[in-house]
Design a protein around this motif. Sequence first.
Motif, mmCIF file in Angstrom:
data_model
loop_
_atom_site.group_PDB
_atom_site.id
_atom_site.type_symbol
_atom_site.label_atom_id
_atom_site.label_comp_id
_atom_site.label_asym_id
_atom_site.label_seq_id
_atom_site.Cartn_x
_atom_site.Cartn_y
_atom_site.Cartn_z
ATOM 1 N N VAL A 93 -17.102 -7.087 15.025
ATOM 2 C CA VAL A 93 -16.442 -8.372 15.276
ATOM 3 C C VAL A 93 -16.960 -9.443 14.324
ATOM 4 N N ALA A 94 -18.268 -9.482 14.119
ATOM 5 C CA ALA A 94 -18.856 -10.471 13.214
ATOM 6 C C ALA A 94 -18.310 -10.300 11.799
ATOM 7 N N ALA A 95 -18.230 -9.048 11.351
ATOM 8 C CA ALA A 95 -17.713 -8.781 10.002
ATOM 9 C C ALA A 95 -16.229 -9.139 9.911
ATOM 10 N N HIS A 96 -15.479 -8.873 10.974
ATOM 11 C CA HIS A 96 -14.053 -9.216 10.982
ATOM 12 C C HIS A 96 -13.853 -10.718 10.829
ATOM 13 N N GLU A 97 -14.591 -11.509 11.589
ATOM 14 C CA GLU A 97 -14.446 -12.963 11.503
ATOM 15 C C GLU A 97 -14.868 -13.473 10.123
ATOM 16 N N CYS A 98 -15.866 -12.837 9.539
ATOM 17 C CA CYS A 98 -16.252 -13.201 8.172
ATOM 18 C C CYS A 98 -15.171 -12.793 7.177
ATOM 19 N N GLY A 99 -14.398 -11.761 7.537
ATOM 20 C CA GLY A 99 -13.257 -11.376 6.711
ATOM 21 C C GLY A 99 -12.285 -12.532 6.551
ATOM 22 N N HIS A 100 -12.129 -13.335 7.595
ATOM 23 C CA HIS A 100 -11.271 -14.524 7.510
ATOM 24 C C HIS A 100 -11.879 -15.568 6.572
ATOM 25 N N ALA A 101 -13.205 -15.699 6.625
ATOM 26 C CA ALA A 101 -13.878 -16.648 5.731
ATOM 27 C C ALA A 101 -13.696 -16.219 4.271
ATOM 28 N N VAL A 102 -13.742 -14.908 4.041
ATOM 29 C CA VAL A 102 -13.501 -14.385 2.689
ATOM 30 C C VAL A 102 -12.062 -14.684 2.266
ATOM 31 N N GLN A 103 -11.118 -14.483 3.186
ATOM 32 C CA GLN A 103 -9.720 -14.813 2.894
ATOM 33 C C GLN A 103 -9.593 -16.281 2.482
ATOM 34 N N HIS A 104 -10.269 -17.151 3.217
ATOM 35 C CA HIS A 104 -10.213 -18.583 2.943
ATOM 36 C C HIS A 104 -10.765 -18.889 1.557
ATOM 37 N N SER A 105 -11.888 -18.271 1.225
ATOM 38 C CA SER A 105 -12.526 -18.530 -0.069
ATOM 39 C C SER A 105 -11.673 -18.038 -1.232
ATOM 40 N N LYS A 106 -10.846 -17.037 -0.979
ATOM 41 C CA LYS A 106 -9.991 -16.471 -2.025
ATOM 42 C C LYS A 106 -8.561 -17.002 -1.943
ATOM 43 N N ALA A 107 -8.345 -18.010 -1.076
ATOM 44 C CA ALA A 107 -7.026 -18.636 -0.908
ATOM 45 C C ALA A 107 -5.960 -17.601 -0.575
ATOM 46 N N TYR A 108 -6.279 -16.721 0.367
ATOM 47 C CA TYR A 108 -5.329 -15.703 0.815
ATOM 48 C C TYR A 108 -4.097 -16.393 1.398
ATOM 49 N N HIS A 109 -2.918 -16.137 0.819
ATOM 50 C CA HIS A 109 -1.738 -16.946 1.121
ATOM 51 C C HIS A 109 -1.287 -16.873 2.573
ATOM 52 N N TRP A 110 -1.432 -15.686 3.211
ATOM 53 C CA TRP A 110 -0.996 -15.583 4.598
ATOM 54 C C TRP A 110 -1.881 -16.421 5.521
ATOM 55 N N LEU A 111 -3.175 -16.498 5.218
ATOM 56 C CA LEU A 111 -4.072 -17.336 6.019
ATOM 57 C C LEU A 111 -3.720 -18.806 5.845
ATOM 58 N N GLU A 112 -3.436 -19.211 4.617
ATOM 59 C CA GLU A 112 -3.075 -20.605 4.355
ATOM 60 C C GLU A 112 -1.780 -20.970 5.083
ATOM 61 N N PHE A 113 -0.802 -20.072 5.017
ATOM 62 C CA PHE A 113 0.479 -20.292 5.694
ATOM 63 C C PHE A 113 0.264 -20.433 7.193
ATOM 64 N N ARG A 114 -0.552 -19.530 7.759
ATOM 65 C CA ARG A 114 -0.828 -19.553 9.193
ATOM 66 C C ARG A 114 -1.563 -20.840 9.590
ATOM 67 N N SER A 115 -2.552 -21.229 8.812
ATOM 68 C CA SER A 115 -3.335 -22.436 9.116
ATOM 69 C C SER A 115 -2.456 -23.683 9.100
ATOM 70 N N ASN A 116 -1.506 -23.735 8.177
ATOM 71 C CA ASN A 116 -0.610 -24.882 8.088
ATOM 72 C C ASN A 116 0.323 -24.973 9.293
ATOM 73 N N MET A 117 0.597 -23.811 9.907
ATOM 74 C CA MET A 117 1.498 -23.787 11.063
ATOM 75 C C MET A 117 0.798 -24.129 12.379
ATOM 76 N N VAL A 118 -0.528 -24.017 12.414
ATOM 77 C CA VAL A 118 -1.276 -24.166 13.673
ATOM 78 C C VAL A 118 -0.986 -25.476 14.410
ATOM 79 N N PRO A 119 -1.031 -26.659 13.755
ATOM 80 C CA PRO A 119 -0.790 -27.904 14.504
ATOM 81 C C PRO A 119 0.588 -27.951 15.166
ATOM 82 N N VAL A 120 1.616 -27.529 14.427
ATOM 83 C CA VAL A 120 2.979 -27.565 14.965
ATOM 84 C C VAL A 120 3.142 -26.565 16.099
ATOM 85 N N VAL A 121 2.580 -25.367 15.915
ATOM 86 C CA VAL A 121 2.684 -24.333 16.943
ATOM 87 C C VAL A 121 1.940 -24.750 18.206
ATOM 88 N N SER A 122 0.808 -25.416 18.049
ATOM 89 C CA SER A 122 0.033 -25.871 19.211
ATOM 90 C C SER A 122 0.838 -26.855 20.058
#
Length: 231
Positions: A93-122
């Motif tokens: 689990v710890a490594a998985h969550e760090c996988g998201h941090a790696v995605q963020h550092s590499k500007a993984y497009h699906w993570l960026e798209f998802r993060s931008n949707m969070v406020p509206v979806v909430s």
Amino acid sequence: METYLIAILIMLVISMFVQWIFRNKFSRYAEMQLNSGLSGKEVAEKMLHDYGIYDVKVMSTEGQLSDHYNPSDKTVNLSTDVYHGRSVAAAAVAAHECGHAVQHSKAYHWLEFRSNMVPVVSISSNLLQWVLIIGVLLIGFTGNPIVLGIGVAGLLLITIFSFITLPVEFDASKRALLWLKTNDHIMNTGEENRQAKDALWWAAMTYVVAALGALANLIYYTSMLFGRNRN
């Protein structure tokens, strides 16, 4: 209408079954102590540093299975059992969550798209239940479809969000498992790696079921909006 209700009931049963398997797997692997003896916190910090990430903080958070990465403040938040745990489950689990941090550092497009949707979806999620209830009542008594149409638009947004979440979660697990496999001083047996892969696969299945459930809801209310379930 009966067909859609049966489909939703089936999805609910499948969701409960997958959640039950996942929790069973997690509980079992939480009892499997790592030969390396590292805690979830230590595993997370090691993975972050291996990827050259030093501006992300690993924190402990309350709750069970409440683990998540927050891109807005760059924190890997691990539940107490994972943060302090020295098990296969904690490391996975710890490594998985760090996988998201790696995605963020590499500007993984699906993570960026998802993060931008969070406020509206909430916002949509908080209001959606009432909008749908009012919409169903209005279309039933007055035939006015506007409010239900707004509800269906909200459901569409949530469904899109649910399906965008899938590549984000699968990719984070892929990055985590690859890193764990190449760091045999953390998981130094093939069995530990197999157990970690199994735990993360079932965790991913909970997101798959959630996405299918959102799609089933969307289809049901869309059919109601367009009157296809009126016979």
